[in-house]
Design an enzyme around this catalytic site. Sequence first.
Site, PDB file in Angstrom:
ATOM      1  N   SER A 132       0.912  -1.378   0.163  1.00  0.00           N
ATOM      2  CA  SER A 132      -0.051  -0.022   0.065  1.00  0.00           C
ATOM      3  C   SER A 132       0.870   1.288  -0.221  1.00  0.00           C
ATOM      4  CB  SER A 132      -0.854   0.108   1.271  1.00  0.00           C
ATOM      5  OG  SER A 132      -1.271   1.117   1.433  1.00  0.00           O
ATOM      6  N   TYR A 145      -1.509  -0.986  10.328  1.00  0.00           N
ATOM      7  CA  TYR A 145      -1.696  -1.279   8.905  1.00  0.00           C
ATOM      8  C   TYR A 145      -0.438  -0.708   8.343  1.00  0.00           C
ATOM      9  CZ  TYR A 145      -3.524  -1.177   4.034  1.00  0.00           C
ATOM     10  OH  TYR A 145      -3.944  -1.635   2.774  1.00  0.00           O
TER      11      TYR A 145
HETATM   12  N1  LIG Z   1      -8.563  -1.040  -2.478  1.00  0.00           N
HETATM   13  C1  LIG Z   1      -7.631  -0.048  -2.020  1.00  0.00           C
HETATM   14  O1  LIG Z   1      -7.749   1.264  -1.950  1.00  0.00           O
HETATM   15  C2  LIG Z   1      -6.022  -0.575  -1.507  1.00  0.00           C
HETATM   16  C3  LIG Z   1      -5.181   0.335  -1.356  1.00  0.00           C
HETATM   17  C4  LIG Z   1      -3.925  -0.100  -1.025  1.00  0.00           C
HETATM   18  C5  LIG Z   1      -3.800  -1.236  -0.328  1.00  0.00           C
HETATM   19  N2  LIG Z   1      -4.621  -2.290  -0.817  1.00  0.00           N
HETATM   20  C6  LIG Z   1      -4.293  -3.752  -0.438  1.00  0.00           C
HETATM   21  O2  LIG Z   1      -4.529  -4.509  -1.498  1.00  0.00           O
HETATM   22  C7  LIG Z   1      -4.970  -5.767  -1.062  1.00  0.00           C
HETATM   23  C8  LIG Z   1      -6.261  -6.087  -1.805  1.00  0.00           C
HETATM   24  O3  LIG Z   1      -7.329  -5.291  -1.322  1.00  0.00           O
HETATM   25  P1  LIG Z   1      -8.694  -5.028  -1.852  1.00  0.00           P
HETATM   26  O4  LIG Z   1      -8.755  -3.813  -2.300  1.00  0.00           O
HETATM   27  O5  LIG Z   1      -8.833  -6.037  -2.993  1.00  0.00           O
HETATM   28  O6  LIG Z   1      -9.649  -5.203  -0.816  1.00  0.00           O
HETATM   29  P2  LIG Z   1     -10.898  -6.443  -0.642  1.00  0.00           P
HETATM   30  O7  LIG Z   1     -11.796  -6.372  -1.804  1.00  0.00           O
HETATM   31  O8  LIG Z   1     -11.382  -6.369   0.812  1.00  0.00           O
HETATM   32  O9  LIG Z   1     -10.034  -7.920  -0.610  1.00  0.00           O
HETATM   33  C9  LIG Z   1      -9.260  -8.609   0.494  1.00  0.00           C
HETATM   34  C10 LIG Z   1      -9.115  -9.888   0.297  1.00  0.00           C
HETATM   35  O10 LIG Z   1      -8.204 -10.566   1.349  1.00  0.00           O
HETATM   36  C11 LIG Z   1      -9.189 -11.672   2.034  1.00  0.00           C
HETATM   37  N3  LIG Z   1      -8.687 -11.821   3.144  1.00  0.00           N
HETATM   38  C12 LIG Z   1      -8.876 -11.218   4.305  1.00  0.00           C
HETATM   39  N4  LIG Z   1      -8.398 -11.746   5.371  1.00  0.00           N
HETATM   40  C13 LIG Z   1      -8.149 -13.180   5.014  1.00  0.00           C
HETATM   41  C14 LIG Z   1      -7.670 -14.096   5.763  1.00  0.00           C
HETATM   42  N5  LIG Z   1      -7.480 -14.225   7.094  1.00  0.00           N
HETATM   43  N6  LIG Z   1      -7.295 -15.192   4.788  1.00  0.00           N
HETATM   44  C15 LIG Z   1      -7.286 -15.360   3.538  1.00  0.00           C
HETATM   45  N7  LIG Z   1      -7.802 -14.153   2.840  1.00  0.00           N
HETATM   46  C16 LIG Z   1      -8.107 -13.160   3.574  1.00  0.00           C
HETATM   47  C17 LIG Z   1     -10.546 -11.340   1.623  1.00  0.00           C
HETATM   48  O11 LIG Z   1     -11.310 -12.676   1.410  1.00  0.00           O
HETATM   49  P3  LIG Z   1     -12.006 -13.420   2.789  1.00  0.00           P
HETATM   50  O12 LIG Z   1     -12.738 -12.304   3.483  1.00  0.00           O
HETATM   51  O13 LIG Z   1     -13.009 -14.072   1.831  1.00  0.00           O
HETATM   52  O14 LIG Z   1     -11.171 -14.241   3.423  1.00  0.00           O
HETATM   53  C18 LIG Z   1     -10.440 -10.560   0.226  1.00  0.00           C
HETATM   54  O15 LIG Z   1     -10.499 -11.648  -0.681  1.00  0.00           O
HETATM   55  C19 LIG Z   1      -4.792  -5.852   0.485  1.00  0.00           C
HETATM   56  O16 LIG Z   1      -3.614  -6.127   0.897  1.00  0.00           O
HETATM   57  C20 LIG Z   1      -4.992  -4.310   0.769  1.00  0.00           C
HETATM   58  O17 LIG Z   1      -4.398  -3.982   2.193  1.00  0.00           O
HETATM   59  C21 LIG Z   1      -6.009  -2.016  -0.984  1.00  0.00           C
END
Ligand SMILES: NC(=O)c1ccc[n+]([C@@H]2O[C@H](COP(=O)([O-])OP(=O)(O)OC[C@H]3O[C@@H](n4cnc5c(N)ncnc54)[C@H](OP(=O)(O)O)[C@@H]3O)[C@@H](O)[C@H]2O)c1
Length: 250
Positions: A132, A145
């Site tokens: 991130s 975080y």
């Molecule tokens: N979207 C943004 O603006 C943003 C910005 C910076 C960084 N990020 C990073 O990008 C990555 C993807 O995020 P996203 O935006 O796609 O968010 P998201 O839609 O909330 O997806 C998060 C994923 O992580 C999985 N997850 C959470 N806890 C888990 C666990 N204990 N075991 C296995 N899977 C788990 C969730 O699946 P389940 O709940 O089904 O397990 C979900 O598939 C993350 O690392 C996030 O920190 C996102």
Amino acid sequence: MPFSDYQTALVTGASSGMGAAIVRRLRREGLTVHALARSREPLLKLAEDTGCIAHVMDVADLAAVTRLAAEVPFDILVNNAGVDSPRKFLQATPDDIDLLIDVNLRAVLHLCRLVVPGMVARDRGHVFNITSIAAAYHFGGNSTYHATKAAVSMLTGQLRQDAFGKRVRVTEICPGRVATDIFAHVHGDSADTHARFIEGFELPQAEDIADAVAYCIAAPVSVNIGHMEITPTLQVPGGLQTTRPEKPQA
Ligand SMILES: NC(=O)c1ccc[n+]([C@@H]2O[C@H](COP(=O)([O-])OP(=O)(O)OC[C@H]3O[C@@H](n4cnc5c(N)ncnc54)[C@H](OP(=O)(O)O)[C@@H]3O)[C@@H](O)[C@H]2O)c1
């Protein structure tokens, strides 16, 4: 090393957002893709749609990920699963700290420990760590975080040090705001959350992150893209402030 040199990928956090988009993208390239997350329904739907192999699993379940890594020689590892629980550190709870450490950091360390030695032995592999912009800059209210993402950022460079001399590529992708369900997962799935973070903004989509992953893989083996920061054009560099496009002058 183009796609044809790789066969199998593991994508964590594949039930939504970037993880699901990366699975779709890698399947389009013909890879065998193992998709891991806890939510059964979306994961099985993704498997039905794409032919990926679903693993309904908590990424923090060390015994389960150890078994999986022993069964499959992964060429590509995408550490994407991530959680947040925004709070100033002064209000941090033990559960928040443990959860973020377990999912955002401990699981990444263990998966790298389990998968990267095989890549080194085969002289072939690509690790993606989705961190991130919080790994590099300070914003109020997300201290644990930041700490976990910064740790994974350092790990990304260390992996390149430790795999030095082998064709193991390591890429850190640092997203800014991306239009996924993360805001609903973190702040509650409401119209208010949608209005606050998504509505009216011009944001990168999950597919844009998947395309970046694909670009890094498709680069020649002599090319390691170590770090990519991907934010909305209308997000201030080094900060969270994101603006909506101005209305055209009448
Ligand atoms: N979207 C943004 O603006 C943003 C910005 C910076 C960084 N990020 C990073 O990008 C990555 C993807 O995020 P996203 O935006 O796609 O968010 P998201 O839609 O909330 O997806 C998060 C994923 O992580 C999985 N997850 C959470 N806890 C888990 C666990 N204990 N075991 C296995 N899977 C788990 C969730 O699946 P389940 O709940 O089904 O397990 C979900 O598939 C993350 O690392 C996030 O920190 C996102």
